[in-house]
Motif scaffolding. Structure first.
Motif, mmCIF file in Angstrom:
data_model
loop_
_atom_site.group_PDB
_atom_site.id
_atom_site.type_symbol
_atom_site.label_atom_id
_atom_site.label_comp_id
_atom_site.label_asym_id
_atom_site.label_seq_id
_atom_site.Cartn_x
_atom_site.Cartn_y
_atom_site.Cartn_z
ATOM 1 N N ASN A 236 0.843 -1.187 0.000
ATOM 2 C CA ASN A 236 0.000 0.000 0.000
ATOM 3 C C ASN A 236 0.886 1.246 0.000
ATOM 4 O O ASN A 236 0.813 2.075 0.890
ATOM 5 N N SER A 237 1.751 1.332 -1.012
ATOM 6 C CA SER A 237 2.706 2.440 -1.074
ATOM 7 C C SER A 237 2.245 3.466 -2.089
ATOM 8 O O SER A 237 2.092 3.151 -3.254
ATOM 9 N N HIS A 238 2.063 4.688 -1.630
ATOM 10 C CA HIS A 238 1.677 5.754 -2.560
ATOM 11 C C HIS A 238 2.917 6.586 -2.862
ATOM 12 O O HIS A 238 3.029 7.717 -2.421
ATOM 13 N N THR A 239 3.867 5.998 -3.553
ATOM 14 C CA THR A 239 5.093 6.735 -3.860
ATOM 15 C C THR A 239 5.285 6.767 -5.362
ATOM 16 O O THR A 239 4.570 6.109 -6.105
ATOM 17 N N SER A 240 6.296 7.514 -5.771
ATOM 18 C CA SER A 240 6.574 7.611 -7.201
ATOM 19 C C SER A 240 7.368 6.399 -7.693
ATOM 20 O O SER A 240 7.693 6.303 -8.859
ATOM 21 N N ARG A 241 7.715 5.467 -6.765
ATOM 22 C CA ARG A 241 8.563 4.331 -7.161
ATOM 23 C C ARG A 241 7.827 2.996 -7.131
ATOM 24 O O ARG A 241 8.396 1.974 -7.474
ATOM 25 N N HIS A 242 6.584 2.986 -6.657
ATOM 26 C CA HIS A 242 5.886 1.714 -6.452
ATOM 27 C C HIS A 242 4.651 1.558 -7.326
ATOM 28 O O HIS A 242 3.785 2.430 -7.364
ATOM 29 N N LEU A 243 4.575 0.419 -7.976
ATOM 30 C CA LEU A 243 3.380 0.037 -8.724
ATOM 31 C C LEU A 243 2.884 -1.283 -8.143
ATOM 32 O O LEU A 243 3.667 -2.065 -7.600
ATOM 33 N N ALA A 244 1.591 -1.543 -8.279
ATOM 34 C CA ALA A 244 1.063 -2.832 -7.841
ATOM 35 C C ALA A 244 1.354 -3.898 -8.901
ATOM 36 O O ALA A 244 1.458 -5.078 -8.594
ATOM 37 N N GLU A 245 1.484 -3.463 -10.152
ATOM 38 C CA GLU A 245 1.847 -4.366 -11.254
ATOM 39 C C GLU A 245 3.012 -3.728 -11.985
ATOM 40 O O GLU A 245 2.884 -2.602 -12.468
ATOM 41 N N PHE A 246 4.143 -4.402 -12.001
ATOM 42 C CA PHE A 246 5.292 -3.843 -12.721
ATOM 43 C C PHE A 246 6.020 -4.969 -13.443
ATOM 44 O O PHE A 246 5.746 -6.137 -13.209
ATOM 45 N N TRP A 247 6.919 -4.587 -14.328
ATOM 46 C CA TRP A 247 7.650 -5.590 -15.118
ATOM 47 C C TRP A 247 9.044 -5.766 -14.559
ATOM 48 O O TRP A 247 9.706 -4.803 -14.201
ATOM 49 N N MET A 248 9.450 -7.032 -14.461
ATOM 50 C CA MET A 248 10.776 -7.293 -13.905
ATOM 51 C C MET A 248 11.543 -8.233 -14.833
ATOM 52 O O MET A 248 10.994 -9.184 -15.363
ATOM 53 N N VAL A 249 12.821 -7.939 -14.988
ATOM 54 C CA VAL A 249 13.750 -8.799 -15.731
ATOM 55 C C VAL A 249 14.603 -9.513 -14.705
ATOM 56 O O VAL A 249 15.205 -8.848 -13.866
ATOM 57 N N GLU A 250 14.671 -10.829 -14.757
ATOM 58 C CA GLU A 250 15.440 -11.557 -13.756
ATOM 59 C C GLU A 250 16.372 -12.605 -14.387
ATOM 60 O O GLU A 250 15.946 -13.712 -14.671
ATOM 61 N N PRO A 251 17.637 -12.230 -14.595
ATOM 62 C CA PRO A 251 18.598 -13.238 -15.043
ATOM 63 C C PRO A 251 19.053 -14.109 -13.879
ATOM 64 O O PRO A 251 19.074 -13.649 -12.730
ATOM 65 N N GLU A 252 19.396 -15.348 -14.169
ATOM 66 C CA GLU A 252 19.902 -16.271 -13.149
ATOM 67 C C GLU A 252 20.995 -17.107 -13.811
ATOM 68 O O GLU A 252 20.767 -17.701 -14.861
ATOM 69 N N VAL A 253 22.185 -17.113 -13.192
ATOM 70 C CA VAL A 253 23.347 -17.707 -13.855
ATOM 71 C C VAL A 253 24.007 -18.743 -12.942
ATOM 72 O O VAL A 253 24.356 -18.437 -11.798
ATOM 73 N N ALA A 254 24.171 -19.959 -13.472
ATOM 74 C CA ALA A 254 24.841 -21.013 -12.700
ATOM 75 C C ALA A 254 26.352 -20.815 -12.763
ATOM 76 O O ALA A 254 26.865 -20.239 -13.720
ATOM 77 N N PHE A 255 27.030 -21.286 -11.737
ATOM 78 C CA PHE A 255 28.491 -21.192 -11.641
ATOM 79 C C PHE A 255 28.943 -19.737 -11.574
ATOM 80 O O PHE A 255 30.013 -19.384 -12.078
ATOM 81 N N ALA A 256 28.113 -18.879 -10.986
ATOM 82 C CA ALA A 256 28.457 -17.457 -10.878
ATOM 83 C C ALA A 256 28.383 -17.029 -9.422
ATOM 84 O O ALA A 256 27.581 -17.557 -8.656
ATOM 85 N N ASN A 257 29.228 -16.064 -9.057
ATOM 86 C CA ASN A 257 29.195 -15.539 -7.690
ATOM 87 C C ASN A 257 28.753 -14.074 -7.698
ATOM 88 O O ASN A 257 28.350 -13.537 -8.735
#
Ligand code: 4AD
Ligand code: MG
Length: 464
Positions: A236-257
């Motif tokens: 319940n955030s009424h800020t300029s940075r928060h949406l209830a629905e937003f798009w996210m890119v999530e890479p995930e890499v094996a053998f990585a630190n």
């Protein structure tokens, strides 16, 4: 496919060609000498093309002189050298047909004048017709394509993780429930609890807050994967940075630190910025002129230089010593607020910062514990003017340590399948999530996430 206005402006057809365009009128100016200038846009470029229509057209009086902003037209004629300085070419009309009139030009909701961003959100279905939102849409698309290209060129597989899920990846309790139960007749068990086994799924179901956990299942089989899709947070955030629905890119890499992860975040952002600067020059010039004077130069400077990396502990020392009064006081162990993040990125460094090795007590259960027993291999990328745009970590690949965390939070039963990824051939792996709208705020200089997503969903908003 027929050429569009952008093609004609870019001289893809020679002067003197017979062409036809279709689009929407932005402005019309009439000269006393019996001709009119009509600016027509089709969204293919920031600019429209100037159409010159004169009174020899059979429908000059009946149609042309009635055209107003928003009318849709088809114009055919000859491409000629423009008399003005603004553009190289214009279209000398030989026929203009009106495809759609505007009901009542006086009340056209996006008539050409300056509208406030707040007002434009109330006409989210029409704001794509304005300069600003046309530019946002093209920049958004360019960044989106650059992201897929970045991963594809590095042999990542795009994995479509589920939207409907049972797991709260971030553990923040901010999930939207998905249910087909009739609210007035919710089935209850003997103890009076809601009986979700009688709902659509056998489990309680929610909209996903992150694709990461499912992404890890594919990462520990395909090595390099990413997800890119909508995610949901019932904050319940009424800020300029928060949406209830937003798009996210999530890479995930094996053998990585964690270091590999930070390297990827840096190269990834630089690649996106480069693509947008190359592909959306006119749109970015508009943002530089009307929104943020250094919109272009700051992206350019990031493309050309390394990011600053800093440990959380060092950041706390800097914040404690900087002498600035923050609304939220700070000491080692507390999570940074946006004011702290912005101070670090904007005032202390002046560029994006990668903050690493946060206290493990404030971070999610899946983050890998460091040997100091206090911190974990977490990282956030903080951008000037915005704060956190990326959150990520190296993941805890050791089953015993993961179990300790899961036991404490009571997650073991629900996330049995996630434990399997450590029971069967576990490997070090790392990834992050980039909030796509926050990235677009950074690129365009617009300061509200509601203005970089086509149809914003925030608490209390109308749904278009
Ligand atoms: O930091 P967050 O919560 O991290 C995750 O969800 C991890 N599972 C990501 C991962 O490691 N695969 O969210 C990631 C990013 C944030 O840095 C922020 O940019 C954006 O998502 N974000 C939001 N953007 C708009 N509105 C919201 N309510 C957001 N919440 C997070
Ligand atoms: Mg975060």
């Amino acid at each position: 496919w027929p050429l569009q206005i952008s093609d004609y402006l870019a001289a893809k057809a020679p002067l003197g060609s017979q062409v036809s365009i279709r689009g929407w009128v932005r402005t019309r100016r009439d000269s006393k000498a019996g001709f009119s200038f009509i600016n027509v846009h089709d969204g293919s470029a920031f600019d429209g093309i100037q159409v010159v229509a004169d009174q020899s057209l059979p429908n000059y009086q009946d149609d042309v002189l009635k055209l107003s902003a928003g009318c849709s037209v088809e114009v055919s004629g000859e491409l000629v050298k423009s008399a003005g300085k603004e553009q190289a070419v214009e279209l000398q009309a030989q026929a203009i047909s009106v495809l759609g009139w505007v009901d009542d030009p006086e009340t056209y909701p996006v008539a050409k004048k300056r509208h406030s961003f707040e007002y434009l959100r109330t006409v989210a279905h029409l704001r794509p017709r304005t300069n600003t939102f046309g530019a946002v849409a093209r920049v958004r698309n360019s960044a989106y394509q650059a992201i897929h290209r970045y991963f594809s060129e590095r042999s990542f597989n795009w994995v479509n993780t589920p939207i409907i899920t049972a797991s709260d990846c971030e553990g923040a309790g901010e999930m939207f429930r998905v249910s087909t139960l009739d609210l007035l007749q919710v089935p209850r068990n003997d103890k009076g609890e809601i009986d979700f086994s009688r709902d659509f799924f056998a489990d309680e179901a929610f909209l996903t807050v992150s694709g990461q956990l499912n992404g890890e299942a594919f990462c520990t089989a395909l090595s390099r994967i990413y997800t890119f899709g909508p995610t949901f947070r019932a904050e319940n955030s009424h800020t300029s940075r928060h949406l209830a629905e937003f798009w996210m890119v999530e890479p995930e890499v094996a053998f990585a630190n964690l270091q590999d992860n930070a390297d990827m975040a840096e190269e990834f952002l630089q690649t996106i910025f480069k693509a947008v600067l190359n592909e959306c020059g006119d749109d970015m010039a508009f943002f530089a002129q009307h929104v943020n004077a250094d919109a272009i130069t700051r992206l350019q400077s990031i493309v050309d230089s390394e990011f600053v990396r800093m440990d959380y502990s060092e950041a706390i020392t800097i914040l404690e010593k900087c002498g600035k009064q923050f609304e939220f006081p700070l000491h080692w162990g507390v999570d940074l607020q946006s004011e702290h993040e912005r101070y670090l990125a904007e005032e202390h460094v002046g560029r994006p910062v990668i903050l690493m090795n946060y206290p493990k007590s404030i971070k999610a259960f899946y983050m890998r514990a460091n040997d100091d027993d206090k911190t974990c291999a977490a990282m956030d990328v903080l951008a000037p003017g915005i704060g956190e745009i990326i959150g990520g970590s190296q993941r805890e690949e050791r089953l015993d340590l993961l179990d300790e965390k899961m036991d404490a939070l009571g997650l073991k039963e629900d996330l049995w399948w996630y434990r399997d990824l450590r029971r069967y051939g576990t490997v070090p792996h790392a990834g992050f999530g980039l909030g796509f709208e926050r990235l677009l705020n950074y690129i365009t200089g617009l300061d509200n996430v509601r203005d970089v997503i086509p149809f914003p969903r925030v608490p209390g908003s109308a749904l278009f």
